[in-house]
Structures are given as C-alpha cells and as structure tokens.
Design a protein around this motif. Sequence first.
Motif, short mmCIF file in Angstrom:
data_model
loop_
_atom_site.label_atom_id
_atom_site.label_comp_id
_atom_site.label_asym_id
_atom_site.label_seq_id
_atom_site.Cartn_x
_atom_site.Cartn_y
_atom_site.Cartn_z
N LEU A 3 9.62 15.74 -4.48
CA LEU A 3 10.44 16.21 -5.59
C LEU A 3 9.56 16.49 -6.78
CD1 LEU A 3 13.87 15.10 -6.88
CD2 LEU A 3 11.94 15.08 -8.47
N THR A 4 9.73 17.67 -7.39
CA THR A 4 9.03 18.04 -8.62
C THR A 4 10.05 18.25 -9.72
OG1 THR A 4 7.29 19.14 -7.34
CG2 THR A 4 7.44 19.66 -9.69
N ILE A 5 9.80 17.66 -10.87
CA ILE A 5 10.69 17.86 -12.02
C ILE A 5 10.34 19.19 -12.68
CG2 ILE A 5 11.43 17.00 -14.26
CD1 ILE A 5 10.81 14.18 -13.32
N ASP A 179 15.16 5.08 -2.24
CA ASP A 179 13.77 4.87 -2.63
C ASP A 179 13.55 5.22 -4.10
OD1 ASP A 179 12.85 4.13 0.03
OD2 ASP A 179 13.16 6.24 0.56
N TYR A 180 14.13 6.34 -4.55
CA TYR A 180 13.99 6.78 -5.93
C TYR A 180 15.36 7.14 -6.49
CZ TYR A 180 8.88 7.11 -5.83
OH TYR A 180 7.55 6.82 -5.76
N PHE A 181 15.60 6.70 -7.73
CA PHE A 181 16.87 6.93 -8.41
C PHE A 181 16.57 7.68 -9.70
CE2 PHE A 181 20.57 4.58 -10.72
CZ PHE A 181 21.38 5.70 -10.61
N PHE A 182 16.89 8.98 -9.73
CA PHE A 182 16.70 9.81 -10.91
C PHE A 182 17.99 9.76 -11.72
CE2 PHE A 182 13.74 11.14 -7.74
CZ PHE A 182 12.59 11.45 -8.43
N GLY A 215 14.62 1.38 -5.19
CA GLY A 215 13.20 1.09 -5.23
C GLY A 215 12.61 1.36 -6.61
N THR A 216 12.64 2.62 -7.03
CA THR A 216 12.07 3.04 -8.31
C THR A 216 13.14 3.77 -9.11
OG1 THR A 216 9.83 3.23 -7.42
CG2 THR A 216 10.31 4.46 -9.43
N LEU A 217 13.23 3.45 -10.40
CA LEU A 217 14.15 4.13 -11.32
C LEU A 217 13.36 5.13 -12.15
CD1 LEU A 217 16.81 4.46 -12.97
CD2 LEU A 217 16.08 2.46 -14.31
N VAL A 218 13.83 6.38 -12.18
CA VAL A 218 13.21 7.41 -13.01
C VAL A 218 14.24 7.84 -14.06
CG1 VAL A 218 12.03 9.64 -13.07
CG2 VAL A 218 11.86 8.20 -11.02
N LEU A 219 13.93 7.60 -15.33
CA LEU A 219 14.84 7.94 -16.42
C LEU A 219 14.68 9.41 -16.79
CD1 LEU A 219 14.23 4.81 -18.69
CD2 LEU A 219 16.12 5.18 -17.08
N VAL A 220 15.79 10.14 -16.77
CA VAL A 220 15.76 11.57 -17.08
C VAL A 220 16.91 11.90 -18.03
CG1 VAL A 220 14.66 12.22 -14.90
CG2 VAL A 220 17.16 12.11 -15.02
N GLU A 242 10.17 -1.00 -10.58
CA GLU A 242 9.39 0.05 -11.24
C GLU A 242 10.30 1.02 -11.98
OE1 GLU A 242 5.83 3.26 -10.25
OE2 GLU A 242 7.21 2.67 -8.65
N ILE A 243 9.94 1.35 -13.21
CA ILE A 243 10.69 2.33 -14.01
C ILE A 243 9.70 3.36 -14.56
CG2 ILE A 243 12.27 2.72 -15.93
CD1 ILE A 243 13.06 -0.21 -15.81
N ILE A 244 10.05 4.62 -14.42
CA ILE A 244 9.23 5.73 -14.90
C ILE A 244 10.09 6.59 -15.83
CG2 ILE A 244 7.99 7.84 -14.22
CD1 ILE A 244 7.52 6.45 -11.47
N VAL A 245 9.52 7.01 -16.94
CA VAL A 245 10.19 7.99 -17.80
C VAL A 245 9.80 9.37 -17.30
CG1 VAL A 245 10.45 8.90 -20.13
CG2 VAL A 245 10.23 6.43 -19.78
N GLY A 246 10.78 10.13 -16.81
CA GLY A 246 10.51 11.43 -16.23
C GLY A 246 10.00 12.43 -17.25
#
Length: 254
Positions: A3-5, A179-182, A215-220, A242-246
């Motif tokens: 996945l690419t933002i 696995d990933y939650f956007f 698994g991983t949270l990506v904030l968008v 794990e949390i990532i700011v998209g």
Amino acid sequence: MELTILGCSGSVAAPGNAASGYLITVDNAPAVVMDLGPGTFAPLQELANPSEADVVFTHLHADHCLDLPSLLVWRRFHPELAAKGRNLCFGPERTPVHLGRLSANGDEVDDFSDTLAFAPWRHGQTEILGKLNFTPYEVDHPVEAYAFRVEHTATGSSLCYSGDTAYTENLIEAARGVDYFFCEAGWGPDGNDKPIGMHMSGGDCGRAAREAGVGTLVLVHIQPWADKEATLEAARAEFDGEIIVGEAGMEFEI
C-alpha cells in the motif's frame, strides 16, 4: 500486497500532501485505488498506469473523490495509455450520478460505464478484486460511507481502511485482527465539543486499534491545522502497539 499513500491530508489538501487516496498493488493483478481525492491523481501516474487500475470509494465527499474526472480523461484520451477495457469500480449507490455530474459537459450525467464497470457496496458483502477480498462495513458519517477490510487471498495478509467515520462497532469488526489499520483522526488530538457522527480523534483511533487487536495503527486524515504530535500521543494513551503518522509517499509491505 503493498500500500502506498497517495495523500492522506484531512478534509483539504495540504502542501506536500494531497487529500485522501491510497494505492494497493499485488503481483500479477490489477492495482486498486482506494479513494481519489484532490491531488492524488498526480502521484498515481508515477506509480501505476491509471488505465489498468480498479477504483473504489469509501464515500462521496469531495476530499475523497474529486480526481475521478481526471482519471476518466486519462483512461479515454491518453494517446498511448488509454484503457483497453473496463476496470471495476465500487462505491456508494449514488456514485455514477454524483461523479458523473462532475465530469459532464453540462447538466447531464457523464455515463462512465464505457470505461468503469460500477457496482454498489453492500454492507458485509465481500467483493473480489483480482487477488484481494474487499469487505465493506457501514460506518458513521453524514453520508453513505464504508470502511474496508482488505485481505490477500493467497497470503492472508490484511488491512483496514476506516474511510471517514465516528467511532462505531462496525469499524471494530472491520479492523478485527488486521495487520495494518489506516484510521482517520480527523478531530486531531481531542474530539470534545465537536459534532457527533463525523470523525475520530487520536484517542478514538487508539481505542479502536486496541479493541480490534490490530498489528500496526497508521493515523491518517489529520487536517493541516491539527497538532500531529498531540494526536499521536492521544492515540498512544489508548494503544500500546506500533503507531505511525501517515504521510504522502509512505509505502507499506503488508
């Protein structure tokens, strides 16, 4: 799957970050574009031939769909890369009328069935797009709106994209164990005193991620004027994974 933002700015495009749009690619299968907000069509051209991609919409607010007319121009009129056939298109019931008006020459509706084969989402009904299973879940927004659970049919890898929504149990079901939650954090760090049934705060995102066991949270979908670091800290107070700011251009191997 990867996945690419393309863009993940909330409500409006920001400098260096288009509005909502995401590209999913899988080997030997059509790419899938999830939402196509203002400014997302430009980076899409750098990553895939738009004439060979399926396109799906969470809902029809402008910041999630306004680049579709550009896609139609490319697919119909590009001198070398015009579409050779139809690709799939899924979205809310009114998608052909709503978006057909955007690309029409006047008051009529542009019938884009020549290049995109449309079908409406039905809550909980899985649709197969190449090697991916897409399951839409109705969510809480002022218009017909869906979150997507996306699963790779061969590997079982999974992601959830919230679209735009307030906190709702349907979103938890959509994201269960992915696995990933956007996840959209449209209210920034704090949703207090904001209208109900619209968006989520960083804290809401963290709570949803914890309850869904992701698994991983990506904030968008964080607005350009919001405090991203405070939004991240609010999510961390609820979720210890794990949390990532998209950001635009980020790539995720899932």
